[in-house]
Design an enzyme around this catalytic site. Structure first.
Site, PDB file in Angstrom:
ATOM      1  N   LYS A  76       0.853  -1.199   0.000  1.00  0.00           N
ATOM      2  CA  LYS A  76       0.000   0.000   0.000  1.00  0.00           C
ATOM      3  C   LYS A  76       0.883   1.241   0.000  1.00  0.00           C
ATOM      4  CE  LYS A  76      -3.708   1.967   2.905  1.00  0.00           C
ATOM      5  NZ  LYS A  76      -4.524   1.725   4.120  1.00  0.00           N
ATOM      6  N   SER A 151      -9.458   1.780   3.427  1.00  0.00           N
ATOM      7  CA  SER A 151      -8.635   2.516   2.494  1.00  0.00           C
ATOM      8  C   SER A 151      -7.657   1.638   1.707  1.00  0.00           C
ATOM      9  CB  SER A 151      -7.836   3.585   3.253  1.00  0.00           C
ATOM     10  OG  SER A 151      -6.965   2.969   4.184  1.00  0.00           O
ATOM     11  N   SER A 175      -9.452  -0.647   7.618  1.00  0.00           N
ATOM     12  CA  SER A 175      -8.967  -0.491   6.245  1.00  0.00           C
ATOM     13  C   SER A 175      -8.386  -1.719   5.578  1.00  0.00           C
ATOM     14  CB  SER A 175      -7.926   0.622   6.192  1.00  0.00           C
ATOM     15  OG  SER A 175      -8.601   1.827   6.016  1.00  0.00           O
TER      16      SER A 175
END
Ligand code: GLN
Length: 474
Positions: A76, A151, A175
């Site tokens: 990420k 996210s 997330s």
């Protein structure tokens, strides 16, 4: 090439010379290019990954390869990787390159994992749908223009569409688990402090955890045992010994399982998801586990507590992006103060600005006690009540989310979006580990996720139980 559900199968085929590291990397690269419209990767380290593949393939042939040789990982865009871009999917970090590597990432590299690229996410990990990225939304690989959740949306879709074997995401309030549920993959958030946060771009430091997105519980266990543990660069990391999670997965004990009355009767809970949870609870009873209802009357306080505390911490953490040290600096300023203001106005997106303002407000002298102190007290109560339930039960089982993945663009209101985290924030506020596992699909074929929470540092049991459930579904 076959779609490998776990690294164990890959390792076997590597050793039996059925695949090579290069075939693996090429396979994922083909998928990344084939699905480029899903907007999953912000940068792909194509040549570098192929070079690594060659180098590691030689090590396999010489019997000197690490425990993760040939495991292809996506990270990420909030995790530092030396010499590579780090953007937190924000314009304010345009052009910024990491000067060091996050400890968690380094530990994977040390075992010969291959990093294939950095993945799109909500800006500074703030969001539940991946629509807050400065680089456009990520699209779920299932359904027609559905969000992947957030996210860590890019990290979830990458695993869903086999663009890498596993991804590292981060989970501050859900997330990793919520996108895992929306995409039909396994998402695990360990106990707070189990994995070093060194090299993770901070959102809310007392909540942030590095988590994993995988196709199997086996891979979650493998990643966790490699990344967890003491780290001289993070003074908050736990020094507790790291169990060999992968060796304990086959345990099939009978457990005490609780479900929360307030969660299952919540008016916002989609009835197909409710049915899925009830179906699992029935199965668990039939298998000899003891399943009971427990009460958690603080459900309504979870989201306000979470959003007051995380925005407060974010307002402080994000003050470092001032145009001096990192990335973007405005071209149009008259003096230092206007440089700060313009840089931040231009660099941050809407949601991030809203949260910085909210966080600054709750920390301001006149409102500190009314909001921040009160939320700290509420956090303590939530933690205590959660621990009280977990002193009587091994696990709390719940839906991961109240809905399945929704249409891109369909939720425009922040408060409504916050509801996507309703069931995931409890574990984050309490700091306990939680995992989301895929548990079937709804009528339209959209994945449903089931969440299991357990006591602090009980990942060993949590992973074994999750594996057992997943094995029965498949
Ligand atoms: N959706 C939640 C938020 O926006 C959780 C985000 C996260 O876990 N990083 O804060």
């Amino acid at each position: 090439m076959k779609n490998y559900s776990s690294y164990l199968e890959i390792r076997k085929d590597l050793e039996d010379q059925i695949v090579t590291c290069e075939t693996l990397v090429n396979h994922y690269l083909v998928n990344i290019h084939k699905h480029s419209q899903l907007n999953v990767f912000l940068e792909v380290y194509e040549e570098e990954a192929l070079e690594q593949a060659k180098r590691i393939q030689e090590k396999i042939e010489n019997n000197s390869a690490g425990t993760l040789a040939g495991l292809v990982v996506g990270i990420k865009d909030v995790l530092a990787y030396k010499g590579h871009g780090l953007g937190s999917a924000s314009k304010i970090l345009t052009g910024f390159k990491s000067q060091f590597t996050a400890s968690a990432v380094q530990r994977l590299i040390d075992q010969d994992a291959i990093i294939i690229g950095r993945q799109n996410c909500d800006e500074f990990a703030m969001g539940s749908s991946n629509e807050n990225s400065a680089y456009g939304p990520v699209v779920n690989g299932k359904g027609n223009q559905k969000v992947p959740g957030g996210s860590s949306g890019g990290s979830a879709v990458a695993v869903q569409m086999d663009m890498c074997q596993v991804s590292l995401g981060t989970d501050t309030g859900g997330s990793v688990r919520q996108p895992a549920a929306f995409c039909g993959v396994v998402g695990m958030k360990p106990t707070y402090s189990r994995i070093s946060r060194y090299g993770l771009a901070a959102y809310a430091s007392s909540f942030d955890t590095i988590g994993t997105l995988t196709k199997s519980v086996e891979d979650s266990a493998l990643l966790l045992e490699t990344m967890a543990g003491d780290d001289e660069y993070d003074s908050t990391v736990s020094t507790k010994e790291v169990p060999a999670y992968t060796q304990k997965l086959q345990k099939e004990d009978k457990f005490k399982v609780a479900y929360l009355a307030e969660t299952l009767s919540h008016e916002g809970l989609n009835h197909e998801i409710k049915d899925a949870v009830e179906n699992l609870l029935k199965k668990l009873t039939n298998r000899g586990h003891q399943v009971s209802e427990a009460n958690f009357d603080l459900l309504d306080y979870l989201l306000p507590t979470y959003y007051i505390l995380t925005t407060a911490e974010a307002s402080s953490n994000l003050s470092r992006y001032d145009g001096v040290k990192f990335g973007h600096r405005t071209e149009d300023s008259k003096n230092l103060e206007s440089m700060y203001k313009k840089t931040r106005s231009e660099g941050f997106g809407e949601e991030v600005k809203r949260r910085i303002m909210l966080g600054t407000f709750v920390l301001s002298a006149s409102y500190y006690d009314a909001f921040y102190t009160k939320a700290q007290k509420a956090r303590r109560l939530i933690k205590e009540q959660t621990e009280e339930i977990l002193s009587k039960y091994d696990f709390i089982v719940s839906p991961t989310t109240s809905t399945v993945a929704f249409d891109i663009g369909s939720i425009n209101d922040s408060l409504e979006m916050f509801l996507a985290d309703l069931f995931t924030v409890q574990a984050s506020v309490a700091g306990i580990p939680a995992i989301s596992i895929p548990y079937g699909v709804d009528k339209e074929g959209m994945p449903i996720g089931i969440q299991i929470m357990s006591r602090h540092f009980s990942e060993e049991k949590l992973l074994a139980f999750a594996r057992q459930i997943l094995a029965e579904v498949n």
